[in-house]
Design a protein around this motif. Structure first.
Motif, PDB file in Angstrom:
ATOM      1  N   VAL A   1      -7.249  33.054  29.539  1.00 52.30           N
ATOM      2  CA  VAL A   1      -8.161  34.020  30.009  1.00 52.30           C
ATOM      3  C   VAL A   1      -9.188  33.813  31.093  1.00 52.30           C
ATOM      4  CG1 VAL A   1      -9.764  36.098  29.365  1.00 52.30           C
ATOM      5  CG2 VAL A   1      -7.684  35.512  27.785  1.00 52.30           C
ATOM      6  N   GLN A   2      -9.868  32.733  30.779  1.00 54.43           N
ATOM      7  CA  GLN A   2     -10.952  32.244  31.806  1.00 54.43           C
ATOM      8  C   GLN A   2     -10.179  31.616  33.093  1.00 54.43           C
ATOM      9  OE1 GLN A   2     -12.428  29.186  28.987  1.00 54.43           O
ATOM     10  NE2 GLN A   2     -14.337  30.205  29.255  1.00 54.43           N
ATOM     11  N   GLU A   3      -9.142  31.123  33.078  1.00 54.17           N
ATOM     12  CA  GLU A   3      -8.546  30.600  34.202  1.00 54.17           C
ATOM     13  C   GLU A   3      -7.993  31.809  34.989  1.00 54.17           C
ATOM     14  OE1 GLU A   3      -5.851  27.359  33.150  1.00 54.17           O
ATOM     15  OE2 GLU A   3      -4.662  27.699  35.113  1.00 54.17           O
ATOM     16  N   ARG A   4      -7.258  32.849  34.414  1.00 51.97           N
ATOM     17  CA  ARG A   4      -7.080  33.650  35.172  1.00 51.97           C
ATOM     18  C   ARG A   4      -7.954  34.755  35.877  1.00 51.97           C
ATOM     19  NH1 ARG A   4      -1.521  35.800  34.778  1.00 51.97           N
ATOM     20  NH2 ARG A   4      -0.412  34.227  33.748  1.00 51.97           N
ATOM     21  N   ILE A   5      -9.014  35.072  35.273  1.00 52.95           N
ATOM     22  CA  ILE A   5     -10.041  35.841  35.969  1.00 52.95           C
ATOM     23  C   ILE A   5     -10.777  34.881  37.128  1.00 52.95           C
ATOM     24  CG2 ILE A   5     -12.213  35.092  34.212  1.00 52.95           C
ATOM     25  CD1 ILE A   5     -13.016  37.950  34.593  1.00 52.95           C
ATOM     26  N   ALA A   6     -10.679  33.449  36.894  1.00 46.66           N
ATOM     27  CA  ALA A   6     -11.295  32.652  38.100  1.00 46.66           C
ATOM     28  C   ALA A   6     -10.483  32.795  39.141  1.00 46.66           C
ATOM     29  CB  ALA A   6     -11.679  31.323  37.487  1.00 46.66           C
ATOM     30  N   LYS A   7      -9.108  32.441  38.828  1.00 39.94           N
ATOM     31  CA  LYS A   7      -8.156  32.454  39.902  1.00 39.94           C
ATOM     32  C   LYS A   7      -7.867  33.761  40.575  1.00 39.94           C
ATOM     33  CE  LYS A   7      -5.595  28.423  38.891  1.00 39.94           C
ATOM     34  NZ  LYS A   7      -4.615  27.775  38.247  1.00 39.94           N
ATOM     35  N   ALA A   8      -8.133  34.846  40.051  1.00 43.83           N
ATOM     36  CA  ALA A   8      -7.888  36.166  40.869  1.00 43.83           C
ATOM     37  C   ALA A   8      -9.296  36.642  41.291  1.00 43.83           C
ATOM     38  CB  ALA A   8      -7.528  37.483  39.650  1.00 43.83           C
ATOM     39  N   HIS A   9     -10.179  35.741  41.337  1.00 41.90           N
ATOM     40  CA  HIS A   9     -11.607  36.192  42.127  1.00 41.90           C
ATOM     41  C   HIS A   9     -12.075  37.210  41.213  1.00 41.90           C
ATOM     42  CE1 HIS A   9     -10.522  33.353  45.163  1.00 41.90           C
ATOM     43  NE2 HIS A   9      -9.377  33.970  45.261  1.00 41.90           N
ATOM     44  N   GLY A  10     -12.043  37.293  40.101  1.00 38.32           N
ATOM     45  CA  GLY A  10     -12.704  38.294  39.337  1.00 38.32           C
ATOM     46  C   GLY A  10     -14.095  38.043  38.676  1.00 38.32           C
ATOM     47  N   SER A  11     -14.579  37.056  39.239  1.00 44.65           N
ATOM     48  CA  SER A  11     -15.738  36.727  38.868  1.00 44.65           C
ATOM     49  C   SER A  11     -16.684  36.531  40.207  1.00 44.65           C
ATOM     50  CB  SER A  11     -15.697  35.435  38.097  1.00 44.65           C
ATOM     51  OG  SER A  11     -17.167  34.972  37.557  1.00 44.65           O
ATOM     52  N   GLN A  12     -17.971  37.103  40.261  1.00 45.33           N
ATOM     53  CA  GLN A  12     -18.637  36.696  41.334  1.00 45.33           C
ATOM     54  C   GLN A  12     -19.945  36.076  41.072  1.00 45.33           C
ATOM     55  OE1 GLN A  12     -17.858  39.646  44.786  1.00 45.33           O
ATOM     56  NE2 GLN A  12     -20.138  39.343  45.430  1.00 45.33           N
ATOM     57  N   CYS A  13     -20.846  37.150  40.535  1.00 42.24           N
ATOM     58  CA  CYS A  13     -22.249  36.613  40.262  1.00 42.24           C
ATOM     59  C   CYS A  13     -22.049  35.992  38.720  1.00 42.24           C
ATOM     60  CB  CYS A  13     -23.358  37.724  40.196  1.00 42.24           C
ATOM     61  SG  CYS A  13     -23.118  38.709  38.430  1.00 42.24           S
ATOM     62  N   GLY A  14     -20.996  36.370  38.031  1.00 44.33           N
ATOM     63  CA  GLY A  14     -20.543  35.808  36.788  1.00 44.33           C
ATOM     64  C   GLY A  14     -21.233  36.337  35.579  1.00 44.33           C
ATOM     65  N   PHE A  15     -22.028  37.320  35.773  1.00 42.14           N
ATOM     66  CA  PHE A  15     -23.005  37.755  34.801  1.00 42.14           C
ATOM     67  C   PHE A  15     -21.707  38.324  33.611  1.00 42.14           C
ATOM     68  CE2 PHE A  15     -26.249  39.358  32.363  1.00 42.14           C
ATOM     69  CZ  PHE A  15     -27.157  38.294  32.326  1.00 42.14           C
ATOM     70  N   CYS A  16     -20.959  39.181  34.190  1.00 40.36           N
ATOM     71  CA  CYS A  16     -20.112  40.204  33.169  1.00 40.36           C
ATOM     72  C   CYS A  16     -19.013  39.177  32.544  1.00 40.36           C
ATOM     73  CB  CYS A  16     -19.565  41.378  33.788  1.00 40.36           C
ATOM     74  SG  CYS A  16     -18.550  41.166  35.125  1.00 40.36           S
ATOM     75  N   THR A  17     -18.948  38.004  33.161  1.00 37.93           N
ATOM     76  CA  THR A  17     -17.503  37.167  33.126  1.00 37.93           C
ATOM     77  C   THR A  17     -17.324  36.909  31.409  1.00 37.93           C
ATOM     78  OG1 THR A  17     -17.814  36.439  35.413  1.00 37.93           O
ATOM     79  CG2 THR A  17     -16.204  35.363  33.935  1.00 37.93           C
ATOM     80  N   PRO A  18     -18.219  36.334  30.993  1.00 38.21           N
ATOM     81  CA  PRO A  18     -18.162  36.007  29.548  1.00 38.21           C
ATOM     82  C   PRO A  18     -17.842  37.305  28.523  1.00 38.21           C
ATOM     83  CG  PRO A  18     -20.296  34.986  30.394  1.00 38.21           C
ATOM     84  CD  PRO A  18     -19.578  35.975  31.263  1.00 38.21           C
ATOM     85  N   GLY A  19     -18.300  38.409  29.114  1.00 40.41           N
ATOM     86  CA  GLY A  19     -18.184  39.435  28.054  1.00 40.41           C
ATOM     87  C   GLY A  19     -16.740  39.907  28.263  1.00 40.41           C
ATOM     88  N   MET A  20     -16.134  40.112  29.851  1.00 43.32           N
ATOM     89  CA  MET A  20     -14.892  40.439  30.074  1.00 43.32           C
ATOM     90  C   MET A  20     -13.712  39.372  29.392  1.00 43.32           C
ATOM     91  SD  MET A  20     -14.607  42.878  32.223  1.00 43.32           S
ATOM     92  CE  MET A  20     -15.694  43.510  33.339  1.00 43.32           C
ATOM     93  N   VAL A  21     -14.168  38.128  29.355  1.00 44.42           N
ATOM     94  CA  VAL A  21     -13.417  37.271  28.922  1.00 44.42           C
ATOM     95  C   VAL A  21     -13.209  37.440  27.378  1.00 44.42           C
ATOM     96  CG1 VAL A  21     -13.128  34.738  28.355  1.00 44.42           C
ATOM     97  CG2 VAL A  21     -13.534  35.320  30.661  1.00 44.42           C
TER      98      VAL A  21
END
Ligand code: FES
Length: 164
Positions: free
Chosen positions: A100-120
């Motif tokens: 899940v982490q790999e996919r959001i990173a590779k799709a450029h779905g993380s920018q500032c990253g603040f929401c990313t752990p919650g999305m993940v």
């Protein structure tokens, strides 16, 4: 009566005999356990940056169900006997990202990253409950997670490959 709070975080047993009933699970994770991957955004259940997974055994059905919850709204005392999984706890092997982490990173779905752990964690919880979810289920699971940088398309695109 027993006043010790007992719960599990990423598989580790936590026993706290001196619990302040007013603090939240988010506060406990970040300040007592120093697990800072779970973020404090709004602090009032609106943004999903604080999402963690809570797992509960249901004896009638003899199964474990997983819930994505806003830890900023969850009193730590309410997780007595339950298992909490944070973003620090989802890697399967050392130093390897969860898919899940790999996919959001590779799709450029993380920018500032603040929401990313919650999305993940929302996506991770969905997959734990349903290994091959539909796109509609994915969208439903992410409704509580806000992103102000990338918007939602790259995030959904990243996760799309995990749906049926
Ligand atoms: Fe925004 Fe918890 S910090 S929902």
């Amino acid at each position: 009566t027993c006043k010790i709070l007992v719960f599990f975080v990423n598989g580790k047993k936590i026993q706290d005999p001196d619990i302040d009933p007013e603090i939240t699970l988010l506060y406990y994770l970040r300040n007592k356990l120093k697990l800072c991957g779970t973020k404090l955004g709004c602090g009032e259940g609106g943004c999903g940056a604080c999402t963690v997974m809570i797992s509960k055994y249901h004896p009638q059905e003899e199964n474990i169900r997983h819930y994505s919850v806003n830890s900023c709204l969850t009193p730590v005392a309410s997780v007595h006997g339950l298992a909490v999984t944070t973003v620090e706890g989802i890697r399967s092997t050392r130093n390897k990202l969860h898919v899940v982490q790999e996919r959001i990173a590779k799709a450029h779905g993380s920018q500032c990253g603040f929401c990313t752990p919650g999305m993940v964690m929302s996506m991770y919880t969905l997959l734990r409950n349903n290994p091959i979810p539909s796109m509609a289920q994915l969208e439903e699971y992410l409704t509580g997670n806000l992103c102000r940088c990338t918007g939602y398309r790259p995030i959904l695109d990243g996760f799309r490959g995990l749906t049926s």
